[in-house]
Design an enzyme around this catalytic site. Structure first.
Site, PDB file in Angstrom:
ATOM      1  CG  ASP A  11      -2.008   1.047   1.155  1.00  0.00           C
ATOM      2  OD1 ASP A  11      -1.953   1.908   0.253  1.00  0.00           O
ATOM      3  OD2 ASP A  11      -2.908   1.018   2.000  1.00  0.00           O
ATOM      4  CG  ASP A 105      -3.464   3.769  -3.185  1.00  0.00           C
ATOM      5  OD1 ASP A 105      -4.338   2.881  -3.293  1.00  0.00           O
ATOM      6  OD2 ASP A 105      -3.595   4.757  -2.443  1.00  0.00           O
ATOM      7  CD  GLU A 106      -5.454  -1.142  -0.778  1.00  0.00           C
ATOM      8  OE1 GLU A 106      -5.349  -1.993   0.117  1.00  0.00           O
ATOM      9  OE2 GLU A 106      -6.543  -0.659  -1.136  1.00  0.00           O
TER      10      GLU A 106
END
Length: 389
Positions: A11, A105-106
């Site tokens: 993350d 973003d993960e």
């Protein structure tokens, strides 16, 4: 003996803020808010310095500025965030056999079996350090036997850290956790559980599965399974291949450019509606053109992740304009969205996009209630095909 699963969750910490700091290092260590206007906007994300004042994502900007009047507010740039997201994706893809892009973003990675050749923990550390070194972005990660445990480990490792939950030690990690830390337990669910005397995952674990299901339904059963360390290990590796599309074969071949452009708008709008219904963003648009002699061309371009009609339509029209052979009769047109990732509210909050998104959702609701034919863009209504031979 079945090899234990090794799932990694990555993350990017305060991703949008971190990118802004890369672009302007003077922002480092300051309370930074990325979001909309102070009057009507919403906080997309904020730095840890701003969080200390109680600011958080999805908070109205007015509230955020009241809590942290000294904050530096940045409108944000979706193009830069899309760019850096793709860079991180490429790094992970080059080093991990199975991975899933869970959002902009993960990421989830499956390193199961790699312990035969590498130390999984060490490999995870090296991959994280490689991302930091090559991008300059902070990133936290968790290593565990299931996706939800890895994600919880990541949350505990923030900011910019790494935490491993060894196989066999899941309950030691999970049981002291407050139930509010479990993904999917919102404020209402948290209060329901606490009213029942359940404050930690350990409390849930000590309650029978039958009781949890009786009082909380399937959600209660799922929560009980999580308290036992049981969770999904499935990595969705086909996320990039999944797509949405619409196409139309004309009764008569068409050369009227105005009509063809209006058809591109109609097909893009229709596919964008499906995109929002499925709560996805697209990162790539493909335009398909089949001419009267059945020669078919497909041209695609990467775009900033979005679900907004105006952005998608503008790019679709641009691709069509660049590749259509003017005057040549067209038999079929198609629009396809690919590189789909789960909808991230923050990605559509820039450049006054929040108002647009709300408008499109309102139009979507009208279509759901009364039918899609009731609401159309003017360009798709005015243009009519001319008879061609």
């Amino acid at each position: 003996m079945i090899s234990p699963h090794h799932i990694v969750h990555f993350d990017l910490d305060s991703f949008f803020v971190s990118v802004e700091i890369l672009l302007d290092p003077s922002l480092k260590g300051k309370p930074v808010i990325v979001g909309g206007s102070a009057e009507r906007g919403v906080v997309s994300t904020c730095s840890y310095e701003a969080r200390k004042f109680g600011v958080h994502s999805a908070m109205p900007m007015k509230t955020a500025m009241r809590l942290c009047p000294q904050a530096i507010v940045i409108r944000g740039s979706g193009s830069e965030y899309s760019k850096y997201s793709r860079i991180v994706t490429e790094i992970i893809a080059s080093k991990v056999p199975l991975f899933e892009k869970a959002s902009i973003d993960e990421f989830y990675c499956d390193l199961t079996g790699m312990d035969k050749f590498f130390g999984v923990s060490q490999y995870t550390r090296e991959l994280r350090e490689s991302i930091i070194r090559e991008t300059g972005l902070p990133i936290s990660c968790g290593l565990a036997s299931a996706k939800f445990i890895a994600k919880m480990a990541t949350n505990e490792a923030k900011p910019n850290g790494f935490l491993e939950v060894p196989n066999g030690r899941e309950k030691d990690f999970l049981w002291p956790m407050g139930i509010e830390k479990v993904n999917g337990v919102g404020k209402q669910g948290e209060q329901q559980l606490k009213n029942f005397g359940l404050y930690t995952l350990g409390d849930v674990a000590r309650t029978s599965q039958e009781v949890m299901e009786k009082y909380f339904g399937k959600w209660g059963e799922s929560l009980w399974r999580k308290s036992q360390g049981i969770g999904s290990t499935t990595i969705e590796t086909d996320w990039e291949q999944k797509s949405m599309s619409h196409e139309n074969t004309f009764h008569d071949n068409q050369t009227n450019a105005d009509f063809l452009f209006s058809e591109i708008v109609r097909l893009t709008e229709k596919t964008a509606y499906d995109l929002r219904q499925d709560e996805k963003l697209t990162g790539c648009i493909t335009i398909k053109i089949r001419y009267s002699d059945f020669e078919t061309t497909s041209r695609q371009e990467a775009i900033d992740y979005s679900s907004l009609d105006d952005r998608l339509i503008a790019k679709a029209k641009d691709i069509f304009a660049k590749h259509y052979q003017k005057g040549r009769p067209v038999r079929l047109l198609g629009v396809r969205f690919s590189q789909l990732i789960p909808f991230t509210m923050q990605m559509d909050l820039f450049n006054n996009s929040q108002e647009k998104l709300n408008l499109y959702k309102a139009v979507d609701d009208i279509k759901d209630r009364f039918g899609s034919k009731l609401v159309k863009k003017a360009i798709t209504v005015k243009q009519k095909p001319k008879d061609t031979k």
